[in-house]
Design a protein around this motif. Sequence first.
Motif, PDB file in Angstrom:
ATOM      1  N   THR A  31      66.338  87.852 -98.758  1.00 37.03           N
ATOM      2  CA  THR A  31      67.726  87.549 -98.352  1.00 37.03           C
ATOM      3  C   THR A  31      68.052  88.052 -96.954  1.00 37.03           C
ATOM      4  OG1 THR A  31      68.482  89.563 -99.482  1.00 37.03           O
ATOM      5  CG2 THR A  31      68.571  87.495-100.729  1.00 37.03           C
ATOM      6  N   PRO A  35      69.899  84.416 -96.249  1.00 33.15           N
ATOM      7  CA  PRO A  35      71.003  85.053 -96.988  1.00 33.15           C
ATOM      8  C   PRO A  35      71.425  84.353 -98.275  1.00 33.15           C
ATOM      9  CG  PRO A  35      71.464  84.998 -94.630  1.00 33.15           C
ATOM     10  CD  PRO A  35      70.239  84.171 -94.846  1.00 33.15           C
ATOM     11  N   CYS A  74      62.800  78.265-100.363  1.00 39.44           N
ATOM     12  CA  CYS A  74      63.912  79.044-100.921  1.00 39.44           C
ATOM     13  C   CYS A  74      64.653  78.233-101.982  1.00 39.44           C
ATOM     14  CB  CYS A  74      64.894  79.440 -99.830  1.00 39.44           C
ATOM     15  SG  CYS A  74      64.209  80.588 -98.629  1.00 39.44           S
TER      16      CYS A  74
END
Length: 297
Positions: A31, A35, A74
Motif C-alpha cells: 500500500t 494506496p 493489484c
Amino acid sequence: MTYILVRSSDSDETVELPTEDDNSLCLATLTAQFPDAIGLRYESPETGAMRGLRASEGKLLPPEDGWSNHVYFCTIAKGIKRKVDQDVDVASSAKSKMRTVDLIVLGLPFSCDESTMREYFSQYGEVVRSEIKRDSHTGKSKGFGFIHFKDFDSQIQVLAKKHFIGGRLCEVKIPNEKTEGEASHRLFVGQLNPTITEDDLKEYFSEFGAIADTYFPKNPFRGFAFITFIDPNVAALISKGEHVIKSNRVMVREAAPRLSKSQAVEKKEREGYHDRNNGGRQWRRMEEDHYSGVLPS
C-alpha cells in the motif's frame, strides 16, 4: 531478500517490491506504493485465469511454487476504484459548476459603451452580458456597469487583476460586497467525512485560489474546518457553490467574524440564559464557539 514485480491494473508501470525474511510480502509495503490495493493476483500458467494470493495477519503469502517470475496485479476493493475515478479532477469539475454572477465595473470612462467593455473583457472568456448604467433622462453613462461571464474561471481571473479601460483604472468586484477591511477571507467547511484529511482540503480548495491558512481539528476529529484565502473575492464566490470532496458533499459558507473575548462571553451568557429557559438545552458548541473567536491564532 526477493523482489517481486507488481503492477497496477490500470497502469503499465511495474514496481519491484521487497519481500520479508519469511518470504511473505507485507501489505504495508504494497500500500505504500499502491494506496488503494488490498491484495495481489497473477495469471495462472495452468489455466490462464487470474489467481489471487492468500493474506494472513497483514501479509501476502507466496504461491505454492514461490514468487517465480510472475507479474502480480493489484486487487482493488469494489467501490474504491469508482470513487477514485469520480474524484479525478473533482475540483475542476466543481469550478465548472460554480455559479457565475454579475460583476460590477466601477470607474469606467464616460465615453465607454457596451461594445467597448465587452471587447475588453472578452480576452478573459466568453461574455454573456455587458451593460452600462445610464441616466434615465440624458442617456449618459453613470461611469459604471455590469459584466457577466459564461465560465467561473473567467470570473476568477477578472477579479484577481487590475483593469485599465480607456486609460482609466477600473475596479471589478462582486456587487454588494463588503469593503476590503470587512470582506471575509475565511470560510467554514462543515459535514466533513473522517476520511477527508487536511491535505485533501488544501488540494481541493487551492484549485480556486491561494490559501493563507487552514484550521483542521484532529484530536478529536470534529467534522469541520476553516479555510482562509488570500483573496476575499475567491472566498465569496466559493461560498455560493456546491462542493464534493472525495465523493462526499460538504457544506461551505462564509465564516462569521471573530468576536473579542468579552463579546464571546457575553454571547454565551445570552444563549445560555435562553437555552435554560427553553427546556435546558446545552450550549451549542462546535461552529458557534469557533464563530465566537474561540480558535487558536
